[in-house]
Design a protein around this motif. Structure first.
Motif, PDB file in Angstrom:
ATOM      1  N   GLU A  99       0.833  -1.210   0.000  1.00  0.00           N
ATOM      2  CA  GLU A  99       0.000   0.000   0.000  1.00  0.00           C
ATOM      3  C   GLU A  99       0.865   1.256   0.000  1.00  0.00           C
ATOM      4  O   GLU A  99       0.600   2.211  -0.752  1.00  0.00           O
ATOM      5  N   GLN A 100       1.885   1.270   0.851  1.00  0.00           N
ATOM      6  CA  GLN A 100       2.742   2.445   0.945  1.00  0.00           C
ATOM      7  C   GLN A 100       3.581   2.621  -0.317  1.00  0.00           C
ATOM      8  O   GLN A 100       3.788   3.740  -0.783  1.00  0.00           O
ATOM      9  N   ALA A 101       4.066   1.505  -0.875  1.00  0.00           N
ATOM     10  CA  ALA A 101       4.866   1.595  -2.092  1.00  0.00           C
ATOM     11  C   ALA A 101       4.033   2.151  -3.244  1.00  0.00           C
ATOM     12  O   ALA A 101       4.505   2.991  -4.021  1.00  0.00           O
ATOM     13  N   CYS A 102       2.788   1.696  -3.351  1.00  0.00           N
ATOM     14  CA  CYS A 102       1.905   2.172  -4.418  1.00  0.00           C
ATOM     15  C   CYS A 102       1.593   3.659  -4.272  1.00  0.00           C
ATOM     16  O   CYS A 102       1.408   4.368  -5.266  1.00  0.00           O
ATOM     17  N   ALA A 103       1.539   4.135  -3.030  1.00  0.00           N
ATOM     18  CA  ALA A 103       1.250   5.548  -2.798  1.00  0.00           C
ATOM     19  C   ALA A 103       2.484   6.417  -3.045  1.00  0.00           C
ATOM     20  O   ALA A 103       2.415   7.440  -3.740  1.00  0.00           O
ATOM     21  N   LEU A 104       3.628   6.003  -2.510  1.00  0.00           N
ATOM     22  CA  LEU A 104       4.824   6.835  -2.570  1.00  0.00           C
ATOM     23  C   LEU A 104       5.483   6.848  -3.943  1.00  0.00           C
ATOM     24  O   LEU A 104       6.219   7.788  -4.263  1.00  0.00           O
ATOM     25  N   GLU A 105       5.219   5.838  -4.763  1.00  0.00           N
ATOM     26  CA  GLU A 105       5.840   5.819  -6.091  1.00  0.00           C
ATOM     27  C   GLU A 105       5.392   7.009  -6.930  1.00  0.00           C
ATOM     28  O   GLU A 105       6.050   7.382  -7.897  1.00  0.00           O
ATOM     29  N   HIS A 106       4.263   7.623  -6.555  1.00  0.00           N
ATOM     30  CA  HIS A 106       3.730   8.742  -7.326  1.00  0.00           C
ATOM     31  C   HIS A 106       4.140  10.108  -6.785  1.00  0.00           C
ATOM     32  O   HIS A 106       3.882  11.122  -7.445  1.00  0.00           O
ATOM     33  N   ILE A 107       4.754  10.143  -5.610  1.00  0.00           N
ATOM     34  CA  ILE A 107       5.018  11.453  -5.005  1.00  0.00           C
ATOM     35  C   ILE A 107       6.479  11.699  -4.635  1.00  0.00           C
ATOM     36  O   ILE A 107       6.866  12.835  -4.371  1.00  0.00           O
ATOM     37  N   LEU A 108       7.317  10.659  -4.592  1.00  0.00           N
ATOM     38  CA  LEU A 108       8.712  10.866  -4.204  1.00  0.00           C
ATOM     39  C   LEU A 108       9.445  11.702  -5.250  1.00  0.00           C
ATOM     40  O   LEU A 108       9.353  11.440  -6.454  1.00  0.00           O
ATOM     41  N   SER A 109      10.194  12.680  -4.797  1.00  0.00           N
ATOM     42  CA  SER A 109      11.010  13.479  -5.704  1.00  0.00           C
ATOM     43  C   SER A 109      12.273  12.695  -6.059  1.00  0.00           C
ATOM     44  O   SER A 109      12.587  11.668  -5.442  1.00  0.00           O
ATOM     45  N   VAL A 110      12.995  13.172  -7.049  1.00  0.00           N
ATOM     46  CA  VAL A 110      14.254  12.527  -7.432  1.00  0.00           C
ATOM     47  C   VAL A 110      15.225  12.525  -6.259  1.00  0.00           C
ATOM     48  O   VAL A 110      15.884  11.517  -5.970  1.00  0.00           O
ATOM     49  N   GLU A 111      15.305  13.659  -5.556  1.00  0.00           N
ATOM     50  CA  GLU A 111      16.227  13.776  -4.423  1.00  0.00           C
ATOM     51  C   GLU A 111      15.859  12.806  -3.303  1.00  0.00           C
ATOM     52  O   GLU A 111      16.722  12.145  -2.714  1.00  0.00           O
ATOM     53  N   ALA A 112      14.557  12.709  -3.006  1.00  0.00           N
ATOM     54  CA  ALA A 112      14.117  11.807  -1.945  1.00  0.00           C
ATOM     55  C   ALA A 112      14.361  10.350  -2.333  1.00  0.00           C
ATOM     56  O   ALA A 112      14.760   9.532  -1.505  1.00  0.00           O
ATOM     57  N   THR A 113      14.144  10.027  -3.602  1.00  0.00           N
ATOM     58  CA  THR A 113      14.366   8.662  -4.072  1.00  0.00           C
ATOM     59  C   THR A 113      15.829   8.278  -3.929  1.00  0.00           C
ATOM     60  O   THR A 113      16.159   7.185  -3.447  1.00  0.00           O
ATOM     61  N   ASP A 114      16.730   9.178  -4.328  1.00  0.00           N
ATOM     62  CA  ASP A 114      18.160   8.887  -4.203  1.00  0.00           C
ATOM     63  C   ASP A 114      18.582   8.771  -2.735  1.00  0.00           C
ATOM     64  O   ASP A 114      19.452   7.969  -2.394  1.00  0.00           O
ATOM     65  N   SER A 115      17.961   9.555  -1.867  1.00  0.00           N
ATOM     66  CA  SER A 115      18.271   9.473  -0.444  1.00  0.00           C
ATOM     67  C   SER A 115      17.850   8.126   0.135  1.00  0.00           C
ATOM     68  O   SER A 115      18.581   7.504   0.908  1.00  0.00           O
TER      69      SER A 115
END
Length: 224
Positions: A99-115
């Motif tokens: 559930e969380q992965a499906c939600a966050l895949e649409h909102i994480l920024s590039v910087e947050a993803t790399d972090s």
């Protein structure tokens, strides 16, 4: 964040993941996308991707354009990294993780993803064993964040850690390691790096080939 709608991102993700499974038929993609979309998916959704220059449709099959490939790859990367985050560091169950992965895949920024990727030690696979597309941070020599999860070769000598995940090149390696008690969740201590890696698991001391040691990812824990 992406300028695509969440619906289009789900369709792109379905095209990417179905291709991984060796399927590129329009029906297969729409069926996969419908599992994630409340209203289901229809041919018009793929036609919208084609109109945006993200996919091509021909002879009942769908393929990603260069732009579509990049966008889909980024979505899948965010989803699978988030799965790792919630499973390995937050210890949540399968349902909450998804559930969380499906939600966050649409909102994480590039910087947050790399972090997130750096904190996790740049994992090569998701909890289901599927490859995580690498990002620019995975090849950087200098990191702004200290990884919370590292490969065994980079683990501190003499330190105690918990195995978070194992990403073997060959499936039978996982079986052999499991027979020795080297499984996700096991607490280990690293005693030696050369000529082979020597770890302590419970009351057992085990020597590992460097290649196999590189497939084991560990999170530091305080020794008891």
């Amino acid at each position: 964040m992406s300028d695509l709608t969440q619906r289009k991102e789900e369709i792109l993700e379905a095209v990417f993941t179905e291709r991984e499974a060796g399927r590129d038929g329009i029906g297969d993609v729409l069926l996969a996308a419908s599992r994630e979309l409340t209203a289901g998916a229809a041919p018009v959704d793929l036609e919208a991707l084609a109109k945006d220059g993200l996919a091509t449709l021909s002879d009942g099959r769908v393929a990603l354009t260069a732009d579509g490939e990049k966008r889909a790859r980024d979505i899948v990367r965010r989803h699978r990294l988030t799965e790792r985050l919630f499973r390995d560091l937050l210890d949540v169950g399968e349902r909450v993780m998804e559930e969380q992965a499906c939600a966050l895949e649409h909102i994480l920024s590039v910087e947050a993803t790399d972090s997130v990727c750096t904190l996790l030690g740049h994992p090569p696979t998701c909890p289901h064993g599927k490859p995580i597309p690498p990002g620019p941070c995975c090849g950087a020599y200098q990191k702004t964040l200290r990884p919370l999860v590292t490969g065994l070769p980079a683990f501190t000598l003499g330190a105690t850690g918990r195995i978070v995940f194992i990403a073997p090149k060959f499936h039978d390696r996982m079986d052999r390691l499991a027979a020795l008690g080297v499984i996700p969740g096991s607490t280990i201590r690293l005693h030696q790096r050369s000529p082979s890696f020597v770890i302590e698991v419970g009351e057992t001391t085990i020597a590992l080939d460097p290649e196999i040691a590189g497939e084991i990812y560990v999170k530091p824990v305080e020794a008891r």
